[in-house]
Design a protein around this motif. Structure first.
Motif, PDB file in Angstrom:
ATOM      1  N   ALA A   1       0.844  -1.264   0.077  1.00 51.16           N
ATOM      2  CA  ALA A   1       0.074  -0.019  -0.183  1.00 51.16           C
ATOM      3  C   ALA A   1       0.852   1.376  -0.131  1.00 51.16           C
ATOM      4  N   LEU A   2       2.057   1.285   0.804  1.00 50.29           N
ATOM      5  CA  LEU A   2       2.730   2.091   0.888  1.00 50.29           C
ATOM      6  C   LEU A   2       3.549   2.490  -0.694  1.00 50.29           C
ATOM      7  N   LEU A   3       3.991   1.453  -1.251  1.00 48.84           N
ATOM      8  CA  LEU A   3       4.548   1.690  -2.525  1.00 48.84           C
ATOM      9  C   LEU A   3       3.411   2.235  -3.607  1.00 48.84           C
ATOM     10  N   ARG A   4       2.398   1.795  -3.410  1.00 47.52           N
ATOM     11  CA  ARG A   4       1.198   2.170  -4.551  1.00 47.52           C
ATOM     12  C   ARG A   4       1.133   3.655  -4.236  1.00 47.52           C
ATOM     13  N   GLY A   5       1.183   4.100  -3.014  1.00 48.67           N
ATOM     14  CA  GLY A   5       0.940   5.542  -2.762  1.00 48.67           C
ATOM     15  C   GLY A   5       1.836   6.389  -3.365  1.00 48.67           C
TER      16      GLY A   5
ATOM     17  N   GLY B   1      -6.089 -16.353  -2.329  1.00 48.85           N
ATOM     18  CA  GLY B   1      -6.859 -15.315  -1.812  1.00 48.85           C
ATOM     19  C   GLY B   1      -5.929 -14.109  -1.363  1.00 48.85           C
ATOM     20  N   ARG B   2      -4.721 -14.416  -0.692  1.00 49.48           N
ATOM     21  CA  ARG B   2      -4.012 -13.343  -0.586  1.00 49.48           C
ATOM     22  C   ARG B   2      -3.128 -12.764  -1.618  1.00 49.48           C
ATOM     23  N   MET B   3      -3.129 -13.600  -2.628  1.00 50.55           N
ATOM     24  CA  MET B   3      -2.520 -12.967  -3.831  1.00 50.55           C
ATOM     25  C   MET B   3      -3.503 -11.785  -4.458  1.00 50.55           C
ATOM     26  N   GLU B   4      -4.758 -12.207  -4.335  1.00 51.21           N
ATOM     27  CA  GLU B   4      -5.839 -11.412  -4.946  1.00 51.21           C
ATOM     28  C   GLU B   4      -5.710 -10.062  -3.994  1.00 51.21           C
ATOM     29  N   LYS B   5      -5.472 -10.134  -2.726  1.00 49.60           N
ATOM     30  CA  LYS B   5      -5.541  -8.853  -1.972  1.00 49.60           C
ATOM     31  C   LYS B   5      -4.231  -8.082  -2.376  1.00 49.60           C
ATOM     32  N   LYS B   6      -3.241  -9.011  -2.517  1.00 44.88           N
ATOM     33  CA  LYS B   6      -2.155  -8.116  -2.966  1.00 44.88           C
ATOM     34  C   LYS B   6      -2.130  -7.438  -4.315  1.00 44.88           C
ATOM     35  N   ILE B   7      -2.851  -8.024  -5.209  1.00 47.67           N
ATOM     36  CA  ILE B   7      -2.749  -7.326  -6.574  1.00 47.67           C
ATOM     37  C   ILE B   7      -3.748  -6.110  -6.154  1.00 47.67           C
ATOM     38  N   ALA B   8      -4.861  -6.051  -5.485  1.00 51.87           N
ATOM     39  CA  ALA B   8      -5.828  -5.030  -5.036  1.00 51.87           C
ATOM     40  C   ALA B   8      -4.714  -3.990  -4.587  1.00 51.87           C
ATOM     41  N   LEU B   9      -3.807  -4.286  -3.938  1.00 50.06           N
ATOM     42  CA  LEU B   9      -2.750  -3.331  -3.197  1.00 50.06           C
ATOM     43  C   LEU B   9      -1.711  -2.921  -4.306  1.00 50.06           C
ATOM     44  N   GLY B  10      -1.648  -3.390  -5.361  1.00 53.74           N
ATOM     45  CA  GLY B  10      -0.818  -2.831  -6.481  1.00 53.74           C
ATOM     46  C   GLY B  10       0.351  -3.967  -6.680  1.00 53.74           C
ATOM     47  N   ALA B  11       0.223  -4.964  -6.269  1.00 52.32           N
ATOM     48  CA  ALA B  11       1.378  -6.076  -6.697  1.00 52.32           C
ATOM     49  C   ALA B  11       1.137  -6.268  -8.335  1.00 52.32           C
ATOM     50  N   GLU B  12       2.147  -6.151  -9.129  1.00 55.93           N
ATOM     51  CA  GLU B  12       2.163  -6.477 -10.663  1.00 55.93           C
ATOM     52  C   GLU B  12       2.624  -8.018 -10.961  1.00 55.93           C
ATOM     53  N   TYR B  13       3.316  -8.483 -10.081  1.00 54.65           N
ATOM     54  CA  TYR B  13       4.018 -10.138 -10.422  1.00 54.65           C
ATOM     55  C   TYR B  13       4.203 -10.631  -8.928  1.00 54.65           C
TER      56      TYR B  13
ATOM     57  N   CYS C   1       7.841  -0.711 -10.379  1.00 57.93           N
ATOM     58  CA  CYS C   1       7.040  -1.917 -10.664  1.00 57.93           C
ATOM     59  C   CYS C   1       7.243  -2.845  -9.515  1.00 57.93           C
ATOM     60  N   VAL C   2       6.191  -3.170  -8.869  1.00 54.43           N
ATOM     61  CA  VAL C   2       6.105  -3.756  -7.375  1.00 54.43           C
ATOM     62  C   VAL C   2       5.712  -5.281  -7.651  1.00 54.43           C
ATOM     63  N   GLY C   3       6.443  -6.153  -7.022  1.00 56.49           N
ATOM     64  CA  GLY C   3       5.966  -7.689  -6.836  1.00 56.49           C
ATOM     65  C   GLY C   3       6.013  -8.249  -5.567  1.00 56.49           C
TER      66      GLY C   3
END
Length: 223
Positions: free
Chosen positions: A80-84, A120-132, A103-105
């Motif tokens: 979330a911090l990196l997305r901000g 499910g945790r992957m999906e939450k991380k994607i919503a927070l900005g994870a790209e890979y 580019c955040v993994g």
């Protein structure tokens, strides 16, 4: 818990001297929130634009030194911090006059009894900005197939972790002492039978898995 050269300094040296892109690992264990924000700004300024956001393992207890983890932010909070910062704001919501351009993994651990929970945790991380995603190391085609099936609905690229075994002792240590790593019985038996040729057998196991996995994942990375 051994002090080494800053991974950020090393990444900058590699990119400057070899022209090879690097992926800098950031862990919430190592820095408080102020320090983490300074690091993110520094990464952007240095052109180190690929990062992997991790919670980080707690430092081992014991020994003469007092070693403590910080954990102001864990992986989800770090994402979330990196997305901000990519959107041009810091942790306080202040305008940073431009995005960080990172580019955040994130990490994905398939070596659990409930892989659906991890997805499910992957999906939450994607919503927070994870790209890979980079996985923990695996050691069987069955596990590779399980990952493919479980992540069928995940659009982000997944890079499979492969860590060649060095010996039977190494295999047993990783299986029994390292959270997030699980080595099948048949693989550990192959390493036992290999005896003094354990390193060669470990490479053969890794190579077999690489050949199988490469067409099925975005890529692999060697540990």
């Amino acid at each position: 818990a051994v002090p080494r050269l800053s991974n950020i300094a090393l990444a900058a040296m590699i990119q400057a001297r070899a022209g090879a892109e690097t992926v800098v690992h950031l862990t919430g264990r190592d820095r408080n929130l102020i320090g983490m924000q300074s690091v993110i700004m520094g990464l952007s300024a240095l052109g180190l634009t690929s990062v992997l956001a991790l919670t980080g393992d707690p430092p081992p207890a014991g020994g003469e030194e007092r070693l403590t983890g910080v954990f102001d932010v864990r992986s989800s909070e770090l994402l979330a911090l990196l997305r901000g910062f990519n959107e041009g704001r810091n942790a306080s919501g202040e305008d940073m006059k431009g995005g960080a351009g990172l580019c955040v993994g994130a990490a994905f651990n398939p070596n659990t009894a409930n892989i659906r929970l991890q997805v499910g945790r992957m999906e939450k991380k994607i919503a927070l900005g994870a790209e890979y995603f980079l996985t923990q190391p695996i050691y069987s085609r069955d596990k590779a197939d399980e990952i493919i099936e479980a992540t069928a609905g995940i659009s982000a690229p997944i890079f499979l972790g492969i860590m060649p075994l060095a010996s039977h002792r190494n295999a047993e240590f990783l299986h029994n002492e390292c959270p997030g790593i699980s080595i099948p019985d048949q693989v550990r038996e192959r390493m036992r039978r290999a005896g003094d040729q354990g390193a060669a057998e470990g490479l053969e196991i890794a190579w077999e898995l690489m050949e199988y996995a490469l067409p099925r994942f975005a890529g692999i990375y060697l540990i």
